[in-house]
Write a protein that holds these residues in place. Sequence first.
Motif, PDB file in Angstrom:
ATOM      1  N   SER A 152       0.836  -1.196   0.000  1.00 24.18           N
ATOM      2  CA  SER A 152       0.000   0.000   0.000  1.00 24.18           C
ATOM      3  C   SER A 152       0.876   1.253   0.000  1.00 24.18           C
ATOM      4  O   SER A 152       2.087   1.191   0.238  1.00 24.18           O
ATOM      5  N   LYS A 154       0.915   3.568   2.211  1.00 24.27           N
ATOM      6  CA  LYS A 154       1.473   3.754   3.553  1.00 24.27           C
ATOM      7  C   LYS A 154       2.683   2.857   3.781  1.00 24.27           C
ATOM      8  O   LYS A 154       3.678   3.282   4.376  1.00 24.27           O
ATOM      9  N   GLU A 155       2.606   1.613   3.304  1.00 27.76           N
ATOM     10  CA  GLU A 155       3.733   0.692   3.460  1.00 27.76           C
ATOM     11  C   GLU A 155       4.935   1.170   2.649  1.00 27.76           C
ATOM     12  O   GLU A 155       6.075   1.109   3.116  1.00 27.76           O
ATOM     13  N   ARG A 158       6.678   4.077   4.353  1.00 31.16           N
ATOM     14  CA  ARG A 158       7.573   3.658   5.430  1.00 31.16           C
ATOM     15  C   ARG A 158       8.890   3.123   4.861  1.00 31.16           C
ATOM     16  O   ARG A 158       9.960   3.378   5.422  1.00 31.16           O
ATOM     17  N   SER A 163       6.152  10.533   3.382  1.00 34.77           N
ATOM     18  CA  SER A 163       4.770  10.513   3.835  1.00 34.77           C
ATOM     19  C   SER A 163       3.919   9.763   2.815  1.00 34.77           C
ATOM     20  O   SER A 163       4.251   9.739   1.618  1.00 34.77           O
ATOM     21  N   HIS A 164       2.838   9.157   3.295  1.00 33.75           N
ATOM     22  CA  HIS A 164       1.992   8.421   2.355  1.00 33.75           C
ATOM     23  C   HIS A 164       1.317   9.364   1.382  1.00 33.75           C
ATOM     24  O   HIS A 164       0.982   9.000   0.255  1.00 33.75           O
ATOM     25  N   ARG A 165       1.140  10.633   1.777  1.00 33.11           N
ATOM     26  CA  ARG A 165       0.559  11.629   0.875  1.00 33.11           C
ATOM     27  C   ARG A 165       1.506  11.877  -0.314  1.00 33.11           C
ATOM     28  O   ARG A 165       1.060  12.009  -1.456  1.00 33.11           O
TER      29      ARG A 165
END
Length: 217
Positions: A152, A154-155, A158, A163-165
């Motif tokens: 994803s 988000k993954e 990381r 940032s996931h944005r």
Amino acid sequence: MESSNDIWGIKDCESRFIYTNRAFREFLNIPARFKIEGKRDEQLPTPISEFAPELQKQDLDTINSGQRVTLIKTHFFGREKKLQPYLYEKFPLYDENNECVGTVFYGKKMDFISPQQYASRINPSGLKVAPPMKLFNKSELRIIFFILQSMSAKEIARKLYRSHRTIENNLYRMYQKSAVSSLKEFKKFCQKAGFDRYIPPEFIPLGIQFIENRRAS
């Protein structure tokens, strides 16, 4: 061995080369006039010489254990200096009295099959460290690699310390570049283009990685 396109060679118990085939010379870009026979790894005019202690340790381990040893080599090899993962196997070599007199080694480009290739019954192919097209920049290529591992945003964020944005914004721009409108379509685009066989070079450690699962010869 001489007519094979894969790498073949033979060493004695002191890790001195007894024989290497044409593919071995081409792989390491060794000059035709250079005499390999009788030399050890550290004496070869190639980048592999810096890994001589590790290679010779594996030679000795193969001889002492009487078992096949498998390893992966990744380095900038060949005339074109391309980063290429190779799968190597070493076997003990016995004479007519069943005494070990050295080792035989065999190497080939690593074959790879992704889950998508397997499901589609596509034949295994070589791993690629050069992108199949120049549509994406380095940052985007890293994201593609993780996207095709079904990670994803988000993954991935990381993994890449972002940032996931930021990852989502990058993905949106990548959709535009590839003329798609969804993640599912983007994955299909990447697989069709050959990105499922691509690994960013920075994710492949240079050197030699030893695989500990050994099988009796």
